[in-house]
Design an enzyme around this catalytic site. Structure first.
Site, PDB file in Angstrom:
ATOM      1  N   TYR A  96       5.107   1.915  12.512  1.00 46.07           N
ATOM      2  CA  TYR A  96       5.369   3.356  12.440  1.00 46.07           C
ATOM      3  C   TYR A  96       6.879   3.542  12.287  1.00 46.07           C
ATOM      4  CZ  TYR A  96       0.605   4.166  14.277  1.00 46.07           C
ATOM      5  OH  TYR A  96      -0.756   4.202  14.470  1.00 46.07           O
ATOM      6  N   GLY A 132       0.804  -1.228   0.000  1.00 47.91           N
ATOM      7  CA  GLY A 132       0.000   0.000   0.000  1.00 47.91           C
ATOM      8  C   GLY A 132       0.837   1.279   0.000  1.00 47.91           C
ATOM      9  N   GLY A 133       2.148   1.149   0.221  1.00 50.35           N
ATOM     10  CA  GLY A 133       3.041   2.310   0.143  1.00 50.35           C
ATOM     11  C   GLY A 133       2.957   3.294   1.296  1.00 50.35           C
ATOM     12  N   TYR A 146       6.794   1.289  17.579  1.00 53.50           N
ATOM     13  CA  TYR A 146       5.918   0.374  16.836  1.00 53.50           C
ATOM     14  C   TYR A 146       6.490   0.194  15.435  1.00 53.50           C
ATOM     15  CZ  TYR A 146       1.468  -0.982  14.508  1.00 53.50           C
ATOM     16  OH  TYR A 146       0.485  -1.604  13.775  1.00 53.50           O
TER      17      TYR A 146
HETATM   18  C1  LIG Z   1      -1.949   7.672   6.634  1.00 49.42           C
HETATM   19  C2  LIG Z   1      -1.501   6.482   7.441  1.00 49.42           C
HETATM   20  C3  LIG Z   1      -2.367   5.927   8.373  1.00 49.42           C
HETATM   21  C4  LIG Z   1      -1.980   4.825   9.136  1.00 49.42           C
HETATM   22  N1  LIG Z   1      -2.857   4.287  10.039  1.00 49.42           N
HETATM   23  C5  LIG Z   1      -2.495   3.200  10.751  1.00 49.42           C
HETATM   24  C6  LIG Z   1      -3.404   2.582  11.669  1.00 49.42           C
HETATM   25  O1  LIG Z   1      -4.540   3.011  11.834  1.00 49.42           O
HETATM   26  N2  LIG Z   1      -2.975   1.502  12.367  1.00 49.42           N
HETATM   27  C7  LIG Z   1      -1.728   0.982  12.188  1.00 49.42           C
HETATM   28  O2  LIG Z   1      -1.414  -0.014  12.833  1.00 49.42           O
HETATM   29  N3  LIG Z   1      -0.860   1.522  11.328  1.00 49.42           N
HETATM   30  C8  LIG Z   1      -1.212   2.614  10.608  1.00 49.42           C
HETATM   31  N4  LIG Z   1      -0.316   3.149   9.721  1.00 49.42           N
HETATM   32  C9  LIG Z   1       0.990   2.503   9.546  1.00 49.42           C
HETATM   33  C10 LIG Z   1       0.881   1.340   8.552  1.00 49.42           C
HETATM   34  O3  LIG Z   1       0.292   0.225   9.188  1.00 49.42           O
HETATM   35  C11 LIG Z   1       2.275   0.928   8.054  1.00 49.42           C
HETATM   36  O4  LIG Z   1       2.870   1.998   7.391  1.00 49.42           O
HETATM   37  C12 LIG Z   1       2.197  -0.317   7.148  1.00 49.42           C
HETATM   38  O5  LIG Z   1       3.469  -0.882   7.040  1.00 49.42           O
HETATM   39  C13 LIG Z   1       1.661   0.054   5.783  1.00 49.42           C
HETATM   40  O6  LIG Z   1       1.551  -1.036   4.931  1.00 49.42           O
HETATM   41  P1  LIG Z   1       1.518  -0.770   3.359  1.00 49.42           P
HETATM   42  O7  LIG Z   1       1.448  -2.087   2.690  1.00 49.42           O
HETATM   43  O8  LIG Z   1       0.491   0.242   3.054  1.00 49.42           O
HETATM   44  O9  LIG Z   1       2.923  -0.058   3.140  1.00 49.42           O
HETATM   45  P2  LIG Z   1       4.245  -0.382   2.242  1.00 49.42           P
HETATM   46  O10 LIG Z   1       4.946   0.917   2.233  1.00 49.42           O
HETATM   47  O11 LIG Z   1       3.853  -0.962   0.929  1.00 49.42           O
HETATM   48  O12 LIG Z   1       4.987  -1.465   3.070  1.00 49.42           O
HETATM   49  C14 LIG Z   1       5.472  -1.252   4.375  1.00 49.42           C
HETATM   50  C15 LIG Z   1       6.579  -2.248   4.690  1.00 49.42           C
HETATM   51  O13 LIG Z   1       6.123  -3.576   4.464  1.00 49.42           O
HETATM   52  C16 LIG Z   1       6.875  -4.201   3.415  1.00 49.42           C
HETATM   53  N5  LIG Z   1       5.940  -4.923   2.550  1.00 49.42           N
HETATM   54  C17 LIG Z   1       4.875  -4.409   1.889  1.00 49.42           C
HETATM   55  N6  LIG Z   1       4.260  -5.370   1.198  1.00 49.42           N
HETATM   56  C18 LIG Z   1       4.957  -6.516   1.397  1.00 49.42           C
HETATM   57  C19 LIG Z   1       4.802  -7.844   0.934  1.00 49.42           C
HETATM   58  N7  LIG Z   1       3.810  -8.201   0.102  1.00 49.42           N
HETATM   59  N8  LIG Z   1       5.698  -8.774   1.321  1.00 49.42           N
HETATM   60  C20 LIG Z   1       6.715  -8.433   2.150  1.00 49.42           C
HETATM   61  N9  LIG Z   1       6.899  -7.188   2.631  1.00 49.42           N
HETATM   62  C21 LIG Z   1       6.032  -6.236   2.256  1.00 49.42           C
HETATM   63  C22 LIG Z   1       7.529  -3.068   2.671  1.00 49.42           C
HETATM   64  O14 LIG Z   1       8.685  -3.490   1.983  1.00 49.42           O
HETATM   65  C23 LIG Z   1       7.817  -2.094   3.793  1.00 49.42           C
HETATM   66  O15 LIG Z   1       8.947  -2.520   4.516  1.00 49.42           O
HETATM   67  C24 LIG Z   1      -0.674   4.272   8.970  1.00 49.42           C
HETATM   68  C25 LIG Z   1       0.193   4.837   8.031  1.00 49.42           C
HETATM   69  C26 LIG Z   1      -0.198   5.933   7.280  1.00 49.42           C
HETATM   70  C27 LIG Z   1       0.760   6.556   6.292  1.00 49.42           C
END
Ligand SMILES: Cc1cc2nc3c(=O)[nH]c(=O)nc-3n(C[C@H](O)[C@H](O)[C@H](O)COP(=O)(O)OP(=O)(O)OC[C@H]3O[C@@H](n4cnc5c(N)ncnc54)[C@H](O)[C@@H]3O)c2cc1C
Ligand SMILES: *[C@@H]1O[C@H](CO)[C@@H](O)[C@H](O)[C@H]1NC(C)=O
Ligand SMILES: *[C@@H]1O[C@H](CO)[C@@H](O)[C@H](O)[C@H]1NC(C)=O
Ligand SMILES: *[C@@H]1O[C@H](CO)[C@@H](O)[C@H](O)[C@H]1NC(C)=O
Ligand SMILES: *[C@@H]1O[C@H](CO)[C@@H](O)[C@H](O)[C@H]1NC(C)=O
Length: 536
Positions: free
Chosen positions: A475, A108-109, A472
């Protein structure tokens, strides 16, 4: 001239280093050759984007949630791959190993430091957005969810099948399953059901050898590690199987705002004693920011928003609030009835009628420049401490900084520290999220705000347990420490590793050493392998 053995050796080394330099400046060319050759799939060229491709930038930027990392100075991937088949991921891993391209994996980035799409060394971005199928099975009360699905799509898919079910995960619908769950996943059900990672019952992953593993074939150590220990350390997560959670047809929510003139300091102080003790069906979290005020010198005040959702009825909620927290003065008029999923619109001040659009849209509407940090708070912060935090918040523009305090207690107290890699359980009253948002690309502006949040973090540091001070993993905060570009020792990584994982760090190192001994899957804060050799 007679060539000595030494000279030959020297010439050979020279050649070797020239070819290394050549291949490291353009490792993507042989990589693409390898990929085309490896895969017997003629469509594989459709998933390869080089910087020359006109779609490259839009694909790269689409899932960058922190605008800080859209700048031209941010290192860009040599290639973006958008796989649609598992075999394409297997081929990508194989060819990356051969041609020395690092892989960064993005779902999700939302990574706060951009670790899913930035690296200092030549790298490719494996963008998982096509792996987003969701299949809900009501009979077994579970669902298989692709890593590239968002939690909003997941909430909606479950709701459509039967609105009596949902899933325990975060608040922001655009969060990716792959990153969010593998780092923990905390949201409104945390007090009764724990984290998203606590509700995973199976997973599919591709390891460094290209093997597709599920819970049974990966074994319990690796299955443990990818439920809070950050998936990107261990392989490419394809999907998680999650446990569904039963929710009522209707829930009651409120959002009550109090400023300093309305006793916000006392209420926030009291909240710390109350919120972790409330019935599990109730969560009252706190969002805190500074806002414009005409009543105060300086023109600003603090606004504490008590944001709540209760899985029960209105009369019962009023009774509970009267019993536990009468000072807050919640009244019948403050209560709003809604469906469970509508709470996710309410949470972010959106109209609850728009919820389907909000859950299913993969486009984030609230991108910003930001820096975030986290803390776990064990003992209530005294009023003087809260006032020091207010003073600090007043240094920034209104609404630029935000604190969000999410209470634990309940189920979180019952899960042992070693059950999953996430160790911050009993004894932690709440998790504090600290963030600063700004607009604009100016790097001195960015530096000013980043410095400010570091100072705020120092102020808060006086009131939380140290040795180690907790943080966390979801974060991500690179201020806690980073790895070397080459190999990193376990002791060096322990500095940041124990803030996220405490004693579980050693088990993560053990799992890493077993499943990825050569440390192929790397990032700024990846778990080191004990066997990876040090070349520098
Ligand atoms: C606006 C916002 C709101 C948020 N709200 C919350 C919340 O309510 N509760 C909470 O707990 N957290 C929250 N977060 C934090 C969020 O949970 C983390 O940033 C989480 O890692 C996001 O996952 P992603 O797949 O979107 O991100 P990505 O940037 O895609 O991935 C995050 C990490 O996981 C790794 N990764 C992603 N996909 C894979 C995969 N398929 N296999 C292996 N590794 C992978 C990436 O390499 C990176 O290290 C929030 C963040 C933001 C920016
Ligand atoms: C960009 O890449 C896609 C997928 O590989 C391909 O279909 C498209 O033709 C490319 N476009 C350009 C302009 O190179
Ligand atoms: C949804 O699940 C609930 C709880 O198991 C059940 O009572 C209800 O009949 C289901 N509704 C539908 C439409 O399947
Ligand atoms: C603030 O608290 C005091 C008691 O500590 C109370 O008398 C007063 O009414 C409160 N003010 C508001 C606006 O709630
Ligand atoms: C950034 O700009 C947007 C749109 O102009 C505005 O809504 C937002 O409040 C601004 N954010 C900050 C932190 O200044």
């Amino acid at each position: 001239m007679k060539l000595t053995k030494r000279m030959l050796q020297f010439a050979f080394l020279l050649l070797l280093s020239i070819s290394c330099v050549l291949s490291s400046s353009q490792p993507e060319k042989p990589f693409i050759q390898c990929l085309l050759h490896q895969s017997d799939d003629p469509t594989i060229s459709n998933i390869i984007y080089t910087p020359k491709n006109s779609s490259y930038s839009s694909i790269l930027n689409f899932y960058i949630q922190n605008l800080r990392f859209t700048s031209p100075e941010t290192p860009k991937p040599k290639l973006i791959l958008t796989p649609v088949h598992e075999s394409q991921i297997q081929a990508a891993i194989y060819c990356s190993k051969i041609h020395g391209l690092q892989i960064r994996i993005r779902s999700g980035g939302h990574d706060y430091e951009g670790s899913s799409y930035i690296s200092e060394v030549p790298f490719l971005l494996l963008d998982m957005f096509n792996f987003r199928s969701i299949s809900v099975d009501l009979e077994s009360q579970s669902a298989w969810v692709g890593a590239g699905a968002t939690i909003g799509e997941t909430y909606y898919a479950i709701h459509k099948k039967n609105s009596s079910f949902s899933f325990a995960a975060g608040n922001r619908p655009t969060l990716g399953i792959g990153g969010h769950i593998s780092g923990g996943g905390c949201g409104p059900l945390v007090r009764e059901y724990g984290l998203a990672a606590d509700n995973v019952i199976d997973a599919r992953l591709i390891d460094v050898n290209g093997r597709i593993l599920d819970r049974e074939s990966m074994g319990e150590d690796l299955f443990w590690a990818i439920r809070g220990g950050m998936g990107a350390n261990f392989g490419v997560i394809l999907a998680y199987k999650i446990r569904l959670i039963e929710v009522p047809e209707k829930v009651i929510a409120f959002k009550v705002r109090r400023t300093l003139e309305q006793n916000a300091t006392k209420l926030v102080h009291k909240w710390q004693f109350v919120a972790p003790k409330l019935p599990r069906r109730l969560i009252v979290l706190l969002k805190i920011d500074s806002v414009v005020s005409n009543d105060r010198s300086g023109g600003k005040t603090i606004q504490a928003s008590f944001l709540s959702v209760f899985r029960g009825d209105a009369d019962e909620l009023l009774q509970v609030m009267e019993e536990y927290f009468p000072e807050l003065g919640v009244m019948k008029e403050d209560l709003k009835e809604m469906s469970w999923i509508q709470y996710f619109a309410f949470y972010d001040d959106h109209p609850i009628e728009d919820i389907v659009q909000i859950l299913t849209s993969r486009v984030s509407t609230s991108k910003s420049y930001l820096k975030a940090k986290s803390d776990f708070v064990q003992k209530p912060i005294p009023e003087e401490g809260i006032e020091k935090i207010w003073e600090k918040l007043f240094e920034e523009d209104p609404l630029a900084a935000q604190l969000q305090w999410t209470p634990f207690g309940g189920k979180m107290d019952e899960i042992s520290e070693s059950e999953t890699p996430f160790p911050h359980r009993a004894g932690n009253s709440f998790i504090m999220f600290e963030a600063i948002f700004w607009n604009g690309t100016d790097s001195s502006l960015a530096q000013k705000h980043v410095n400010w949040i570091r100072e705020l973090h120092d102020v808060i540091g006086q009131y939380v347990d140290k040795n180690p001070r907790g943080a966390y993993a979801d974060y991500r905060d690179l201020d806690l420490g980073v790895n070397n570009v080459g190999e990193t020792s376990v002791e060096q990584a322990r500095v940041w590793g124990e803030t996220y994982f405490k004693k579980n760090f050693d088990r993560l190192v053990y799992v890493k050493t077993r499943v990825d001994p050569d440390n192929f899957f790397k990032n700024e804060q990846s778990i080191p392998s004990r066997l990876a050799h040090f070349s520098s």
